[in-house]
Design a protein around this motif. Structure first.
Motif, PDB file in Angstrom:
ATOM      1  N   TRP A 116      73.080 -59.514 -68.870  1.00  0.00           N
ATOM      2  CA  TRP A 116      73.825 -60.541 -68.128  1.00  0.00           C
ATOM      3  C   TRP A 116      72.888 -61.547 -67.478  1.00  0.00           C
ATOM      4  O   TRP A 116      73.280 -62.653 -67.158  1.00  0.00           O
ATOM      5  CB  TRP A 116      74.685 -59.889 -67.049  1.00  0.00           C
ATOM      6  CG  TRP A 116      75.784 -59.072 -67.615  1.00  0.00           C
ATOM      7  CD1 TRP A 116      75.768 -57.724 -67.805  1.00  0.00           C
ATOM      8  CD2 TRP A 116      77.054 -59.514 -68.094  1.00  0.00           C
ATOM      9  NE1 TRP A 116      76.944 -57.299 -68.380  1.00  0.00           N
ATOM     10  CE2 TRP A 116      77.748 -58.387 -68.557  1.00  0.00           C
ATOM     11  CE3 TRP A 116      77.656 -60.774 -68.171  1.00  0.00           C
ATOM     12  CZ2 TRP A 116      79.025 -58.470 -69.096  1.00  0.00           C
ATOM     13  CZ3 TRP A 116      78.934 -60.859 -68.711  1.00  0.00           C
ATOM     14  CH2 TRP A 116      79.596 -59.709 -69.167  1.00  0.00           C
ATOM     15  N   GLU A 117      71.613 -61.127 -67.269  1.00  0.00           N
ATOM     16  CA  GLU A 117      70.705 -62.011 -66.549  1.00  0.00           C
ATOM     17  C   GLU A 117      70.170 -63.140 -67.420  1.00  0.00           C
ATOM     18  O   GLU A 117      69.556 -64.065 -66.926  1.00  0.00           O
ATOM     19  CB  GLU A 117      69.546 -61.201 -65.952  1.00  0.00           C
ATOM     20  CG  GLU A 117      68.698 -60.446 -66.950  1.00  0.00           C
ATOM     21  CD  GLU A 117      69.237 -59.039 -67.204  1.00  0.00           C
ATOM     22  OE1 GLU A 117      70.455 -58.826 -67.026  1.00  0.00           O
ATOM     23  OE2 GLU A 117      68.440 -58.164 -67.577  1.00  0.00           O
ATOM     24  N   ASN A 118      70.413 -63.059 -68.744  1.00  0.00           N
ATOM     25  CA  ASN A 118      69.837 -64.078 -69.622  1.00  0.00           C
ATOM     26  C   ASN A 118      70.833 -65.156 -70.025  1.00  0.00           C
ATOM     27  O   ASN A 118      70.579 -65.936 -70.930  1.00  0.00           O
ATOM     28  CB  ASN A 118      69.286 -63.406 -70.884  1.00  0.00           C
ATOM     29  CG  ASN A 118      68.256 -62.362 -70.531  1.00  0.00           C
ATOM     30  OD1 ASN A 118      67.499 -62.542 -69.574  1.00  0.00           O
ATOM     31  ND2 ASN A 118      68.239 -61.267 -71.266  1.00  0.00           N
ATOM     32  N   LEU A 119      71.974 -65.199 -69.357  1.00  0.00           N
ATOM     33  CA  LEU A 119      73.021 -66.124 -69.781  1.00  0.00           C
ATOM     34  C   LEU A 119      73.093 -67.361 -68.893  1.00  0.00           C
ATOM     35  O   LEU A 119      74.137 -67.984 -68.779  1.00  0.00           O
ATOM     36  CB  LEU A 119      74.383 -65.414 -69.777  1.00  0.00           C
ATOM     37  CG  LEU A 119      74.476 -64.176 -70.653  1.00  0.00           C
ATOM     38  CD1 LEU A 119      75.813 -63.497 -70.473  1.00  0.00           C
ATOM     39  CD2 LEU A 119      74.283 -64.535 -72.107  1.00  0.00           C
ATOM     40  N   PHE A 120      71.978 -67.700 -68.247  1.00  0.00           N
ATOM     41  CA  PHE A 120      71.958 -68.806 -67.290  1.00  0.00           C
ATOM     42  C   PHE A 120      72.676 -70.043 -67.806  1.00  0.00           C
ATOM     43  O   PHE A 120      73.553 -70.588 -67.152  1.00  0.00           O
ATOM     44  CB  PHE A 120      70.500 -69.146 -66.946  1.00  0.00           C
ATOM     45  CG  PHE A 120      70.344 -70.310 -66.018  1.00  0.00           C
ATOM     46  CD1 PHE A 120      70.538 -70.153 -64.659  1.00  0.00           C
ATOM     47  CD2 PHE A 120      70.011 -71.564 -66.505  1.00  0.00           C
ATOM     48  CE1 PHE A 120      70.398 -71.217 -63.801  1.00  0.00           C
ATOM     49  CE2 PHE A 120      69.884 -72.634 -65.649  1.00  0.00           C
ATOM     50  CZ  PHE A 120      70.073 -72.457 -64.296  1.00  0.00           C
ATOM     51  N   ILE A 121      72.319 -70.449 -69.027  1.00  0.00           N
ATOM     52  CA  ILE A 121      72.820 -71.717 -69.548  1.00  0.00           C
ATOM     53  C   ILE A 121      74.332 -71.652 -69.777  1.00  0.00           C
ATOM     54  O   ILE A 121      75.045 -72.632 -69.615  1.00  0.00           O
ATOM     55  CB  ILE A 121      72.055 -72.100 -70.834  1.00  0.00           C
ATOM     56  CG1 ILE A 121      72.199 -73.582 -71.129  1.00  0.00           C
ATOM     57  CG2 ILE A 121      72.431 -71.248 -72.011  1.00  0.00           C
ATOM     58  CD1 ILE A 121      71.346 -74.422 -70.204  1.00  0.00           C
ATOM     59  N   TYR A 122      74.835 -70.426 -70.093  1.00  0.00           N
ATOM     60  CA  TYR A 122      76.277 -70.283 -70.324  1.00  0.00           C
ATOM     61  C   TYR A 122      77.053 -70.386 -69.016  1.00  0.00           C
ATOM     62  O   TYR A 122      78.104 -71.017 -68.950  1.00  0.00           O
ATOM     63  CB  TYR A 122      76.580 -68.951 -71.017  1.00  0.00           C
ATOM     64  CG  TYR A 122      75.990 -68.868 -72.394  1.00  0.00           C
ATOM     65  CD1 TYR A 122      76.639 -69.470 -73.467  1.00  0.00           C
ATOM     66  CD2 TYR A 122      74.782 -68.235 -72.614  1.00  0.00           C
ATOM     67  CE1 TYR A 122      76.093 -69.422 -74.740  1.00  0.00           C
ATOM     68  CE2 TYR A 122      74.234 -68.176 -73.870  1.00  0.00           C
ATOM     69  CZ  TYR A 122      74.888 -68.775 -74.927  1.00  0.00           C
ATOM     70  OH  TYR A 122      74.346 -68.730 -76.181  1.00  0.00           O
ATOM     71  N   TYR A 123      76.522 -69.740 -67.968  1.00  0.00           N
ATOM     72  CA  TYR A 123      77.194 -69.842 -66.670  1.00  0.00           C
ATOM     73  C   TYR A 123      77.273 -71.298 -66.243  1.00  0.00           C
ATOM     74  O   TYR A 123      78.299 -71.775 -65.773  1.00  0.00           O
ATOM     75  CB  TYR A 123      76.433 -69.058 -65.588  1.00  0.00           C
ATOM     76  CG  TYR A 123      76.289 -67.589 -65.850  1.00  0.00           C
ATOM     77  CD1 TYR A 123      77.370 -66.840 -66.277  1.00  0.00           C
ATOM     78  CD2 TYR A 123      75.079 -66.951 -65.667  1.00  0.00           C
ATOM     79  CE1 TYR A 123      77.236 -65.488 -66.519  1.00  0.00           C
ATOM     80  CE2 TYR A 123      74.933 -65.604 -65.897  1.00  0.00           C
ATOM     81  CZ  TYR A 123      76.014 -64.876 -66.330  1.00  0.00           C
ATOM     82  OH  TYR A 123      75.894 -63.546 -66.572  1.00  0.00           O
ATOM     83  N   LEU A 124      76.139 -71.993 -66.439  1.00  0.00           N
ATOM     84  CA  LEU A 124      76.063 -73.389 -66.021  1.00  0.00           C
ATOM     85  C   LEU A 124      77.061 -74.241 -66.786  1.00  0.00           C
ATOM     86  O   LEU A 124      77.857 -74.980 -66.194  1.00  0.00           O
ATOM     87  CB  LEU A 124      74.638 -73.907 -66.226  1.00  0.00           C
ATOM     88  CG  LEU A 124      74.432 -75.377 -65.920  1.00  0.00           C
ATOM     89  CD1 LEU A 124      74.705 -75.633 -64.453  1.00  0.00           C
ATOM     90  CD2 LEU A 124      73.018 -75.793 -66.266  1.00  0.00           C
TER      91      LEU A 124
END
Lengths: 409, 143
Positions: A116-124
């Motif tokens: 879950w910690e590698n989805l930065f761009i998706y959250y954004l």
């Protein structure tokens, strides 16, 4: 010994007794217009709450108190809403039930999948997509454009963005070292933060502006290595707050009503003065359910539910609600301290801050301690989006309360 | 009629809310002290002697004992300790007519009771020190 006999069963049964008594009282209150479906709804909610607490204490290795506290808060809220407005009460029961289901779904999904910690761009991108969608499809409601409705179902995207923002900040600081190496990497988050605040300001959703700012600032203060940046940020926010006060009339109105609501008692100060009357009317033990007049306050089942609780159940019950929130936030901080996984550590902290700030802003608002901004009390107020997003956040917090970094044999 | 009922209920509600808060705070307090509230009346347990913070893996302060308990690194044991010096199935503690017996399950690094290596089976007495891997327990039996 002193502690003998206390176990998890006691609060669970207390909650059960509380709900049964409240249900009985509501039957008596609506005895002339009672239909069968109400009883079925009420009993099934009590059943769902009891069974979920029972299941949780068996299958979950983490924190057992979170869900108990939250279901107590939701019960107090539902009693009040049901007493004020029959139909809203039924809807709220359905929302809470969906919320509990979503809580379990979130719990299992977040726990099952890794990374879950590698989805930065998706959250954004999801957050920005929701913001833009709100701007295009948004409906103006009480001065703020923060609702969109698709196919008859309307919801508040801001509620979802809150959770996305927490996950985004968490993944940013988990991968902080990677981001720092990039050019301007240190400023990514601040840029995004100002973008979010800008979007919210266009929507005229001042309460959410406050929540997002405090959330960003608190997490930045804890995790950012560059101290100067944090203070510079704080100065900019204070300055832009003052600027907003000078330029935008709706900020100014809120402020003036806060300073002296009695001057505007028949117009803009009506809501807050009615709320103050209601709280003082209740006294220590309240007027008794169904015997007060919480319906004098506009929007009582949403933002002003706390005043209604104080009026009919007494200021002692109001203090009880505040104490429940204090325990909830305390547990959240405790979970965050014990968690070894950095992503969930930050997420747990963010969610606790979110619950704390949100309840503080609205409790302070309705007793005229701070300027009033319209937001909901998590788990207590009427409202589907807020209820569902709070339960999703609670699901993430529940995962965070468990030991996650167990190395495989 | 309804008014009287509502007047009575409002006091009851407040009492219940505060009892609820009190019981939760109490449970949290017990948690902080490291006592597990569920199996509290169990008077036989292993108590950790090492400082909890000094060990690099997760461990509890107290382990209550039942009739038959396995200790080891594998997840199927009753007491799971992720110490690399502990074998997957390291030892077993069995209850036989009020007495507890410790059995070493041919572990690689052995089990020591009061400094003596356990070769096969040994009866445990109140206050015995049990050493497994880097961990040291004291055996408490007040029964």
């Amino acid at each position: 010994m002193l502690n003998k006999g206390i176990n998890y069963r006691l609060p669970r049964n207390l909650l059960f007794v509380f709900e049964m008594m409240a249900l009985f009282l509501m039957f008596m209150y609506y005895r002339s217009t009672l239909d069968k479906s109400t009883i079925i709804y009420g009993l099934s909610l009590i059943f769902i709450v009891y069974v979920s607490n029972l299941i949780l204490s068996k299958i979950v290795s983490g924190d057992n108190y979170l869900f108990l506290i939250v279901t107590m808060l939701a019960s107090i809220g539902i009693i009040m809403i049901y007493r004020i407005n029959h139909e809203q009460g039924i809807k709220q029961i359905i929302w809470i039930s969906i919320g509990i289901v979503l809580f379990f779904v979130t719990y299992f999904v977040v726990k099952r999948f890794k990374g879950w910690e590698n989805l930065f761009i998706y959250y954004l991108s999801a957050s920005i997509f929701l913001f833009v969608a709100t701007l295009i499809l948004g409906k103006r409601f009480r001065g703020a454009v923060n609702w969109i409705s698709i196919g008859g179902i309307s919801f508040q995207p801001t509620e979802i963005i809150k959770i996305l923002a927490i996950l985004m900040i968490a993944s940013y600081y988990t991968n902080y070292d990677k981001f720092k190496k990039k050019k301007w990497g240190n400023y990514y988050l601040i840029g995004i933060m100002y973008l979010f605040v800008f979007f919210l300001f266009i929507q005229r959703d001042l309460g959410s502006v406050l929540i997002f700012c405090s959330l960003f600032l608190a997490l930045q203060y804890i995790y950012n290595e560059n101290r100067k940046l944090v203070f510079a940020n704080l100065v900019v926010l204070i300055f832009s707050g003052l600027l907003g006060f000078a330029i935008f009339p709706h900020v100014k109105i809120r402020f003036e009503t806060w300073i002296n609501p009695w001057k505007y008692i028949d117009t803009i100060g009506y809501q807050i003065t009615q709320s103050l009357f209601a709280i003082s009317e209740g006294g220590f033990f309240g007027t008794g359910l169904g015997l007060g007049h919480p319906d004098f306050i506009p929007e009582v089942s949403k933002d002003f539910i706390f005043s209604a609780i104080c009026e009919e159940m007494g200021i002692l019950a109001g203090i009880g609600v505040i104490m429940l929130f204090m325990i909830l936030v305390y547990r959240g901080f405790k979970i965050s301290i014990n968690q070894k996984n950095k992503f969930f550590r930050i997420a747990a902290l963010g969610i606790s801050i979110l619950f704390g700030i949100q309840s503080f802003i609205i409790f302070g608002g309705v007793i005229n301690m701070i300027p009033l901004t319209g937001i909901t009390i998590p788990f207590v107020s009427y409202g589907g989006s807020s209820m569902l997003s709070s339960f999703i956040a609670l699901g993430i917090l529940q995962v965070a309360s468990e030991e996650l970094d167990i190395e495989e044999d | 009629m309804y008014n009287i009922l509502s007047l009575v209920f409002k006091y009851v509600f407040i009492v219940i809310i505060y009892l609820f808060i009190f019981s939760i705070i109490k449970l949290i307090y017990l948690d902080i002290k490291g006592i597990r509230p569920i199996s509290f009346d169990n008077s036989t347990y292993l108590k950790l002697i090492n400082r909890k913070e000094s060990l690099p893996f997760k461990i509890k302060e107290y382990y209550p004992l039942d009739d038959n308990i396995f200790l080891g690194r594998g997840n199927d044991n009753e007491i799971v300790i992720k110490d690399p010096y502990i074998s997957k199935k390291h030892l077993r503690i069995v209850k036989d007519e009020d007495d507890y017996f410790l059995e070493d399950l041919k572990s690689a690094n052995g089990t020591y009771v009061n400094g003596q290596r356990v070769m096969d089976v040994l009866k445990l007495n109140n206050g015995d020190r049990i050493t497994v891997g880097q961990v040291e327990f004291i055996f408490v039996n007040r029964g």
